[in-house]
Motif scaffolding. Structure first.
Motif, PDB file in Angstrom:
ATOM      1  N   GLN A 104       0.798  -1.228   0.000  1.00 33.96           N
ATOM      2  CA  GLN A 104       0.000   0.000   0.000  1.00 33.96           C
ATOM      3  C   GLN A 104       0.832   1.280   0.000  1.00 33.96           C
ATOM      4  O   GLN A 104       0.279   2.367   0.025  1.00 33.96           O
ATOM      5  N   THR A 127     -10.782  -8.765  -8.703  1.00 35.80           N
ATOM      6  CA  THR A 127     -11.713  -7.738  -8.241  1.00 35.80           C
ATOM      7  C   THR A 127     -12.779  -7.468  -9.300  1.00 35.80           C
ATOM      8  O   THR A 127     -13.981  -7.436  -8.996  1.00 35.80           O
ATOM      9  N   TYR A 128     -12.346  -7.291 -10.542  1.00 33.57           N
ATOM     10  CA  TYR A 128     -13.306  -7.057 -11.625  1.00 33.57           C
ATOM     11  C   TYR A 128     -14.229  -8.262 -11.797  1.00 33.57           C
ATOM     12  O   TYR A 128     -15.441  -8.112 -11.986  1.00 33.57           O
ATOM     13  N   THR A 142     -15.199   0.315 -13.018  1.00 36.45           N
ATOM     14  CA  THR A 142     -13.933   0.805 -12.455  1.00 36.45           C
ATOM     15  C   THR A 142     -14.179   1.620 -11.191  1.00 36.45           C
ATOM     16  O   THR A 142     -13.439   1.503 -10.204  1.00 36.45           O
ATOM     17  N   ASP A 143     -15.243   2.432 -11.197  1.00 32.73           N
ATOM     18  CA  ASP A 143     -15.575   3.194  -9.990  1.00 32.73           C
ATOM     19  C   ASP A 143     -15.901   2.256  -8.827  1.00 32.73           C
ATOM     20  O   ASP A 143     -15.514   2.500  -7.684  1.00 32.73           O
ATOM     21  N   ARG A 146     -12.759   0.747  -7.371  1.00 35.72           N
ATOM     22  CA  ARG A 146     -12.092   1.726  -6.502  1.00 35.72           C
ATOM     23  C   ARG A 146     -12.829   1.868  -5.168  1.00 35.72           C
ATOM     24  O   ARG A 146     -12.194   2.016  -4.112  1.00 35.72           O
ATOM     25  N   ARG A 149     -11.988  -1.344  -3.030  1.00 38.79           N
ATOM     26  CA  ARG A 149     -10.614  -1.278  -2.523  1.00 38.79           C
ATOM     27  C   ARG A 149     -10.478  -0.234  -1.423  1.00 38.79           C
ATOM     28  O   ARG A 149      -9.843  -0.469  -0.396  1.00 38.79           O
ATOM     29  N   SER A 150     -11.082   0.939  -1.638  1.00 39.12           N
ATOM     30  CA  SER A 150     -11.001   2.009  -0.651  1.00 39.12           C
ATOM     31  C   SER A 150     -11.675   1.618   0.660  1.00 39.12           C
ATOM     32  O   SER A 150     -11.157   1.890   1.750  1.00 39.12           O
TER      33      SER A 150
END
Length: 197
Positions: A104, A127-128, A142-143, A146, A149-150
Motif C-alpha cells: 500500500q 476484483t473485476y 472501475t468506480d 475503486r 478497494r477504498s
C-alpha cells in the motif's frame, strides 16, 4: 561470494517476516542480515538494496494475498463472493500487517520483477471478476472497483491503527459495512444521480 543456500527468495521471505514483526518502515538490510546470520554485504549479491528488497516484499505479499482471495472466492458469486473476498483481504491484513503495508505504500519496483509477478495483475482481475455479478458497465465498474478497494483498505488500516476503540465490536461493524457495500453495488446510482458538483 554468495553464501550457500542464500537466495533472493530467502532474503525476501526473511524481510517479509521481519516486516510483519516490526513494520515495513523498520526493515533494514542490517536487520535482515542479522536475522539470516550473515554480513550485510552478503545480501547485496541477491538484492540491490533496501528499496529492491521492499519491492520484492510487496510483490510477495501481493501474490500471497491474491492466492488467498482466489481460494476464498472460487465458485462464489454476488454477495457471497463479495463477503469471501473482503474476509480474505482482511484476514491477510491481520495475519501479515507488515507485508500488507508494503503493498500500500509507494515503492520503486524493478520493472522486470513486476512484469513476472502475477499477484498485482491477478488482484485486479479477481476484483473485476467478483464485481461482474453486479452487472456494472464501464466506467461504473472501475468506480466500483475503486470503492471496494477504498472501503476494505480503509477499514483494515483504521483497525490496525487502533482506530476503533468504541465498545461496539469491529467485527459487527465489518459485517454491516459489507451489507451496505453489497446494497450499494446492487443499486448503483445512475450517472448524475445525487451529483454534488
Amino acid at each position: 561470494m554468495a553464501r550457500a543456500g542464500l537466495t533472493a527468495d530467502r532474503v525476501t521471505l526473511a524481510g517479509a517476516e521481519l516486516a510483519d514483526e516490526v513494520g515495513i518502515d523498520h526493515v533494514t538490510m542490517s536487520a535482515v542480515a542479522r536475522r539470516l546470520g550473515v554480513k550485510d554485504a552478503s545480501l547485496y549479491v541477491h538484492v540491490r538494496g533496501l528499496e529492491d528488497l521492499r519491492g520484492r516484499i510487496a510483490l510477495l505479499a501481493a501474490d500471497e494475498k491474491t492466492i488467498g482471495i482466489a481460494e476464498a472466492t472460487a465458485g462464489r458469486a454476488g454477495r457471497d463472493a463479495l463477503v469471501a473476498f473482503a474476509n480474505a483481504w482482511r484476514a491477510y491484513a491481520h495475519d501479515h500487517p507488515g507485508r500488507y503495508a508494503a503493498t500500500q505504500i509507494p515503492i520503486q519496483i524493478d520493472p522486470e520483477l513486476a512484469l513476472r509477478a502475477p499477484g498485482p495483475r491477478r488482484a485486479v482481475e479477481l476484483t473485476y471478476s467478483m464485481l461482474r455479478a453486479y452487472a456494472l458497465d464501464e466506467p461504473d465498474l472501475t468506480d466500483a472497483v475503486r470503492l471496494v478497494r477504498s472501503t476494505l483498505h480503509g477499514f483494515v488500516s483504521l483497525e490496525a491503527a487502533g482506530g476503533f476503540a468504541h465498545a461496539r465490536p469491529a467485527e459487527s461493524s465489518w459485517a454491516r459495512c459489507l451489507d451496505a457495500l453489497h446494497a450499494l453495488l446492487e443499486r448503483w446510482p445512475s450517472p448524475g444521480e445525487g451529483d454534488l458538483r
